[in-house]
Design a protein around this motif. Structure first.
Motif, mmCIF file in Angstrom:
data_model
loop_
_atom_site.group_PDB
_atom_site.id
_atom_site.type_symbol
_atom_site.label_atom_id
_atom_site.label_comp_id
_atom_site.label_asym_id
_atom_site.label_seq_id
_atom_site.Cartn_x
_atom_site.Cartn_y
_atom_site.Cartn_z
ATOM 1 N N SER A 95 30.495 -7.344 -10.194
ATOM 2 C CA SER A 95 29.996 -8.137 -9.326
ATOM 3 C C SER A 95 28.042 -8.469 -10.319
ATOM 4 C CB SER A 95 29.468 -7.094 -8.521
ATOM 5 O OG SER A 95 28.553 -5.872 -8.562
ATOM 6 N N PRO A 96 28.360 -9.481 -10.077
ATOM 7 C CA PRO A 96 27.404 -10.318 -11.569
ATOM 8 C C PRO A 96 26.585 -10.755 -9.803
ATOM 9 C CG PRO A 96 29.291 -11.703 -11.386
ATOM 10 C CD PRO A 96 29.868 -10.464 -10.919
ATOM 11 N N SER A 97 24.993 -10.780 -10.214
ATOM 12 C CA SER A 97 24.059 -11.455 -9.463
ATOM 13 C C SER A 97 23.663 -12.737 -9.735
ATOM 14 C CB SER A 97 22.350 -10.844 -9.826
ATOM 15 O OG SER A 97 22.518 -10.769 -10.569
ATOM 16 N N ASP A 98 23.614 -14.123 -8.476
ATOM 17 C CA ASP A 98 22.863 -14.406 -8.407
ATOM 18 C C ASP A 98 21.796 -14.997 -9.925
ATOM 19 O OD1 ASP A 98 24.361 -15.076 -6.032
ATOM 20 O OD2 ASP A 98 22.445 -14.860 -4.901
ATOM 21 N N LEU A 99 21.050 -14.442 -10.536
ATOM 22 C CA LEU A 99 20.608 -14.427 -11.036
ATOM 23 C C LEU A 99 21.343 -14.461 -12.412
ATOM 24 C CD1 LEU A 99 16.797 -12.232 -10.476
ATOM 25 C CD2 LEU A 99 17.185 -14.829 -10.039
ATOM 26 N N GLN A 100 21.926 -13.119 -12.432
ATOM 27 C CA GLN A 100 22.675 -13.371 -14.249
ATOM 28 C C GLN A 100 23.806 -14.379 -14.114
ATOM 29 O OE1 GLN A 100 25.230 -9.862 -13.909
ATOM 30 N NE2 GLN A 100 26.410 -10.869 -15.659
ATOM 31 N N ILE A 101 24.655 -14.785 -12.758
ATOM 32 C CA ILE A 101 25.248 -15.957 -13.087
ATOM 33 C C ILE A 101 24.243 -17.164 -13.798
ATOM 34 C CG2 ILE A 101 26.886 -18.027 -11.514
ATOM 35 C CD1 ILE A 101 27.350 -15.630 -9.436
ATOM 36 N N ALA A 102 23.444 -17.652 -12.610
ATOM 37 C CA ALA A 102 22.356 -18.687 -13.344
ATOM 38 C C ALA A 102 21.881 -18.738 -14.758
ATOM 39 C CB ALA A 102 20.755 -19.220 -11.967
ATOM 40 N N ARG A 103 21.389 -17.499 -14.916
ATOM 41 C CA ARG A 103 21.520 -17.296 -16.544
ATOM 42 C C ARG A 103 22.418 -17.591 -17.304
ATOM 43 N NH1 ARG A 103 18.311 -12.431 -15.094
ATOM 44 N NH2 ARG A 103 19.880 -11.079 -15.350
ATOM 45 N N GLU A 104 23.556 -17.541 -17.562
ATOM 46 C CA GLU A 104 25.140 -17.797 -17.839
ATOM 47 C C GLU A 104 24.813 -19.142 -18.161
ATOM 48 O OE1 GLU A 104 26.514 -15.555 -20.185
ATOM 49 O OE2 GLU A 104 24.960 -13.838 -19.329
ATOM 50 N N ALA A 105 24.753 -19.653 -16.423
ATOM 51 C CA ALA A 105 24.680 -20.972 -17.143
ATOM 52 C C ALA A 105 24.178 -21.834 -17.618
ATOM 53 C CB ALA A 105 24.929 -21.370 -15.150
ATOM 54 N N GLU A 106 23.152 -21.197 -17.574
ATOM 55 C CA GLU A 106 22.087 -21.937 -18.252
ATOM 56 C C GLU A 106 21.816 -21.935 -19.835
ATOM 57 O OE1 GLU A 106 17.686 -20.120 -18.533
ATOM 58 O OE2 GLU A 106 17.265 -21.897 -16.901
ATOM 59 N N LYS A 107 22.419 -20.124 -20.239
ATOM 60 C CA LYS A 107 22.714 -21.016 -22.023
ATOM 61 C C LYS A 107 23.495 -21.429 -22.244
ATOM 62 C CE LYS A 107 21.433 -15.219 -22.179
ATOM 63 N NZ LYS A 107 22.046 -14.121 -22.461
ATOM 64 N N PHE A 108 24.753 -21.838 -21.123
ATOM 65 C CA PHE A 108 25.838 -22.378 -22.269
ATOM 66 C C PHE A 108 25.790 -24.220 -21.275
ATOM 67 C CE2 PHE A 108 28.885 -25.020 -19.980
ATOM 68 C CZ PHE A 108 30.027 -25.190 -21.393
ATOM 69 N N GLN A 109 24.474 -24.475 -21.313
ATOM 70 C CA GLN A 109 24.147 -25.574 -20.695
ATOM 71 C C GLN A 109 23.185 -26.291 -21.682
ATOM 72 O OE1 GLN A 109 21.900 -26.788 -17.211
ATOM 73 N NE2 GLN A 109 21.203 -28.884 -17.829
#
Length: 226
Positions: A189-203
């Motif tokens: 159950s990832p939080s919105d902040l975690q999803i945004a962090r992973e997307a930021e790292k990938f970008q």
């Protein structure tokens, strides 16, 4: 864990170790991480302002997480306590127990902090891992002073397998539940902040690869042609 001082308070240089623990061993990593670490970049927060809602909903600071943290800390204390009790029963003196306790707790605290770091910089690595190295150095220096009661204690126990087994057992036993729960929660159950962090790292990694690809032809143009 502090209750373990009763076992060696008369033998170990307790006051000196407590002072170094607060001033040298664990203060610098906390200060560095507190200053440099951040959840997300300014660009991501401006692009997705709804992420600020996590703070308003108290997703990261609430009574449930408070009591979970208390239980986690209690478990770490219990794990360190019983590992040191087993070491105490092996006819090791109090000064050796004190050295093991100091090194084990500093390693445990810094690795626990490292698990919660979001952004790693070179100074973060120096502060966290350098604190562990500084602990070993300080313990060796203190135990090399002949006038102190724990003279040469660390050098004697460091040559035994039991010392390193107990050190590894304390670290793994104390931190494994925290690591497992953290991985399960973030995966299920990832939080919105975690999803945004992973997307930021990938970008960021993708932009870095594109930049490297675009730079290759520039270097090729300056090569001598035959």
């Amino acid at each position: 864990v502090c209750a373990l001082h009763e076992f060696y308070i008369d033998d170990c240089d307790n006051r000196l170790e407590q002072c170094l623990y607060s001033v040298v061993y664990t203060s610098l990593p906390t200060i560095v991480v507190g200053i440099l670490d951040k959840d997300l970049s300014r660009t991501t927060l401006l692009k997705y302002p709804q992420l600020y809602g996590a703070g308003q909903r108290q997703e990261s600071y609430n009574s449930k997480l408070f009591w979970v943290t208390i239980l986690d800390t209690l478990w770490q204390s219990i794990a360190a306590f019983f590992c040191l009790i087993a070491y105490w029963e092996s006819e090791i003196d109090g000064s050796s127990i004190g050295d093991l306790w100091t090194v084990a707790v500093v390693i445990m605290v810094n690795i626990h902090l490292a698990m919660d770091v979001f952004r790693w910089y070179w100074i973060t690595h120096v502060a966290i891992w350098g604190s562990i190295i500084a602990t070993f150095i300080c313990v060796m220096i203190i135990d090399a002073i002949p006038v102190l009661p724990g003279y040469w204690a660390f050098f004697e126990i460091a040559g035994t397998k039991l010392f390193w087994v107990c050190l590894l057992g304390i670290t793994v036993g104390a931190l494994l539940p925290h690591f497992v729960v953290k991985v399960i929660v973030q995966y299920s159950s990832p939080s919105d902040l975690q999803i945004a962090r992973e997307a930021e790292k990938f970008q960021n990694s993708r932009e870095l690869r594109h930049a490297q690809i675009e730079m290759n032809p520039i270097f090729d143009d300056h090569r001598p042609r035959t």
